[in-house]
Design a protein around this motif. Sequence first.
Motif, PDB file in Angstrom:
ATOM      1  N   GLN A 151       0.818  -1.210   0.000  1.00 49.82           N
ATOM      2  CA  GLN A 151       0.000   0.000   0.000  1.00 49.82           C
ATOM      3  C   GLN A 151       0.853   1.263   0.000  1.00 49.82           C
ATOM      4  OE1 GLN A 151      -2.960  -0.072   3.098  1.00 49.82           O
ATOM      5  NE2 GLN A 151      -3.834  -2.029   2.432  1.00 49.82           N
ATOM      6  N   GLU A 152       1.909   1.293   0.806  1.00 44.09           N
ATOM      7  CA  GLU A 152       2.766   2.486   0.850  1.00 44.09           C
ATOM      8  C   GLU A 152       3.386   2.750  -0.521  1.00 44.09           C
ATOM      9  OE1 GLU A 152       5.416   2.842   4.345  1.00 44.09           O
ATOM     10  OE2 GLU A 152       4.460   0.981   5.020  1.00 44.09           O
ATOM     11  N   ALA A 153       3.848   1.692  -1.182  1.00 45.71           N
ATOM     12  CA  ALA A 153       4.464   1.864  -2.500  1.00 45.71           C
ATOM     13  C   ALA A 153       3.447   2.356  -3.521  1.00 45.71           C
ATOM     14  CB  ALA A 153       5.095   0.552  -2.951  1.00 45.71           C
ATOM     15  N   LEU A 154       2.245   1.754  -3.501  1.00 47.37           N
ATOM     16  CA  LEU A 154       1.230   2.141  -4.483  1.00 47.37           C
ATOM     17  C   LEU A 154       0.691   3.539  -4.223  1.00 47.37           C
ATOM     18  CD1 LEU A 154      -0.762  -1.198  -4.915  1.00 47.37           C
ATOM     19  CD2 LEU A 154       0.966  -0.224  -6.420  1.00 47.37           C
ATOM     20  N   PHE A 155       0.546   3.931  -2.953  1.00 48.91           N
ATOM     21  CA  PHE A 155       0.114   5.299  -2.654  1.00 48.91           C
ATOM     22  C   PHE A 155       1.096   6.317  -3.229  1.00 48.91           C
ATOM     23  CE2 PHE A 155      -2.801   4.032   0.972  1.00 48.91           C
ATOM     24  CZ  PHE A 155      -3.931   4.594   0.401  1.00 48.91           C
ATOM     25  N   LYS A 156       2.383   6.046  -3.095  1.00 47.39           N
ATOM     26  CA  LYS A 156       3.389   6.966  -3.644  1.00 47.39           C
ATOM     27  C   LYS A 156       3.294   7.042  -5.166  1.00 47.39           C
ATOM     28  CE  LYS A 156       6.907   6.862  -0.005  1.00 47.39           C
ATOM     29  NZ  LYS A 156       8.331   6.577   0.313  1.00 47.39           N
ATOM     30  N   LEU A 157       3.140   5.884  -5.803  1.00 52.01           N
ATOM     31  CA  LEU A 157       3.065   5.880  -7.264  1.00 52.01           C
ATOM     32  C   LEU A 157       1.787   6.558  -7.752  1.00 52.01           C
ATOM     33  CD1 LEU A 157       4.388   2.282  -7.998  1.00 52.01           C
ATOM     34  CD2 LEU A 157       5.521   4.438  -8.584  1.00 52.01           C
ATOM     35  N   ARG A 158       0.686   6.422  -7.003  1.00 49.74           N
ATOM     36  CA  ARG A 158      -0.560   7.061  -7.415  1.00 49.74           C
ATOM     37  C   ARG A 158      -0.552   8.560  -7.145  1.00 49.74           C
ATOM     38  NH1 ARG A 158      -6.152   6.417  -4.194  1.00 49.74           N
ATOM     39  NH2 ARG A 158      -5.116   8.096  -3.054  1.00 49.74           N
ATOM     40  N   ASP A 159      -0.214   8.954  -5.920  1.00 51.10           N
ATOM     41  CA  ASP A 159      -0.382  10.349  -5.508  1.00 51.10           C
ATOM     42  C   ASP A 159       0.775  11.255  -5.921  1.00 51.10           C
ATOM     43  OD1 ASP A 159      -2.726   9.524  -4.375  1.00 51.10           O
ATOM     44  OD2 ASP A 159      -1.908   9.340  -2.340  1.00 51.10           O
ATOM     45  N   GLU A 160       1.988  10.715  -5.983  1.00 53.97           N
ATOM     46  CA  GLU A 160       3.141  11.553  -6.293  1.00 53.97           C
ATOM     47  C   GLU A 160       3.657  11.359  -7.718  1.00 53.97           C
ATOM     48  OE1 GLU A 160       6.173  11.767  -3.197  1.00 53.97           O
ATOM     49  OE2 GLU A 160       4.786  10.753  -1.815  1.00 53.97           O
ATOM     50  N   ALA A 161       3.410  10.191  -8.311  1.00 54.57           N
ATOM     51  CA  ALA A 161       3.889   9.940  -9.672  1.00 54.57           C
ATOM     52  C   ALA A 161       2.758   9.922 -10.693  1.00 54.57           C
ATOM     53  CB  ALA A 161       4.672   8.623  -9.731  1.00 54.57           C
ATOM     54  N   GLY A 162       1.511   9.987 -10.238  1.00 57.86           N
ATOM     55  CA  GLY A 162       0.393  10.125 -11.153  1.00 57.86           C
ATOM     56  C   GLY A 162      -0.127   8.841 -11.777  1.00 57.86           C
ATOM     57  N   PHE A 163       0.282   7.674 -11.278  1.00 59.05           N
ATOM     58  CA  PHE A 163      -0.206   6.403 -11.839  1.00 59.05           C
ATOM     59  C   PHE A 163      -1.567   6.085 -11.209  1.00 59.05           C
ATOM     60  CE2 PHE A 163       4.323   6.166 -12.712  1.00 59.05           C
ATOM     61  CZ  PHE A 163       4.338   5.685 -14.006  1.00 59.05           C
TER      62      PHE A 163
END
Length: 560
Positions: A55-67
């Motif tokens: 979850q931590e990895a995916l939150f970063k990719l969604r919220d900060e990298a736009g995925f």
Amino acid sequence: MSLEEPTPDEGALDVGETEDGVDYEALEALLGDHVIGRESHINAEAFVVRPDEVQEALFKLRDEAGFDHLSCVTAQEYEDRYESIYHLKKYDDPTQEVGVVVPADKEHPVSQSADAVYRTADWHEREAYDLVGIEYEDHPDLRRILLPETWQGHPLGMDYNQEQPQVVTLREHANPLQEDYRDSESDTMFVNIGPHHPATHGVLHLKTTLDGEQVADVEPDIGYLHRCEEQLCQQGTYRHQIMPYPDRWDYISAGILNEWAYARAAEDLADIEVPEYAQVIRTMSAELCRIASHMLALGTFALDVYGDFTAIFMYATRDREIVQDILEDLTGQRLMFNYLRLGGVAWDLPEPREEFFEKTRDFLDGLPEKLEEYHDMVSSNEIFQMRCINTGVLPPEEAKSYGATGPVARGSGIDYDLRRDDPYGYYDKLDWDVVTEDGCDNYSRVLVRMQEVEESAKIIEQCVDLLEDWPEEDREIQANVPRTLKPDADTEIYRSVEGAKGELGIYIRADGTDKPARFKIRSPCFSNLQTLPVMSNGEYIPDMIASLGSLDIVLGEVDR
């Protein structure tokens, strides 16, 4: 965690994004200690993360990298581990892809659920648990989804015995469909809708809780048409034996679109370049299938909403039959086309070519008048508008979180179409537009499909013009493909096309033989159907039926 996404500064690039694509080094730095390894897939780089930090990895990719688009989740078993792959894209630019690989222990395959980040992970992870056997911590409802709860074993696991008898205990031998009942202590009532019901568009069971005449909760129960399609493809050879299967996923109208999904993945996997002439034929035939699919969607939806069988349904069937006639002239079949081949198409246009072109042009010339007729009878109909406007509302942020694509997403104002955004075939050389509507309701989804018929007609007309003038000596229908294809072991790819119902994706992992080690189908209907509770809860029962019809699902593709 809110489903609403941060709104970046206008024109600003996300973390890990460059003018030329994805900066994987920046993404790795963003993920930091979450990353324990890295893999190179043909379509994208993939980062291996710890199973308890998903979850931590995916939150970063969604919220900060736009995925913001979880396109697919693939689960598989190796000799020494289990593995889940989260295939991430961006709705704004699907060519920007990244994979998140989550290994799990061989003896106790457990990893963290992604449901808190992407709601579409709910069903995808349930399928992974059902067929492969991986358990997902923090999942809101981890249970089987395609197979009965009484099923023993996980069919895509390496130690699964296909010949073992499925023994069901007497206690579990009860009817899986609960009886309709009313709770004496409340005003709610449980009602089964389906699985054998004309309004469910196939063998779909809706577990519906009613509060008076309003839907308090609805849970789609799928799997009644599960036919082990992925396992069948894993037992077939790349070159000859897999291609007939895609026709049977969306068996209604979208055969060539389905074939193209497999062809695109396998051709990129084996580095096969398709001749330009064959690409034009593929593009033309795919758009004919799209028109046939949308015509059926319109006719059945009108039947759902105000029961008009004589006019709308039969008119739509009439026009769909003309398309089927053209496709039959081209492929020899009306539904199970089996026309595409790796590297091209099975054969050239039928002779005499002039008759084929004339028949196609006659259909295209008469289409505008017929579409006007549909608008007069359907979209302008007062009863239809009352039933569809402001019902089945699907906000764009919810649509994205559930991985909705195709007319369902574009009806919520999401400007996403792989034909334009991740070009393949001959689409990027033709003049056409992506249709969107901002109403987010049942009415918008109907309008999108009706307007897409017009755009498909524009594409077909341009393809006919090209094919008519194509020099005879350059009409190459197939590339020179080896009789046996054996991609390098551990080569992995995920590719998708814009099907009639949305993004249809294929994941393939090769093992050095002439058959895939893993073949995963990303069904657009599977993800789109997850949105039904969002659209229906709080609405009246007839509105739920309209919302289901507006999704335009086909259960052969949902269940595979």
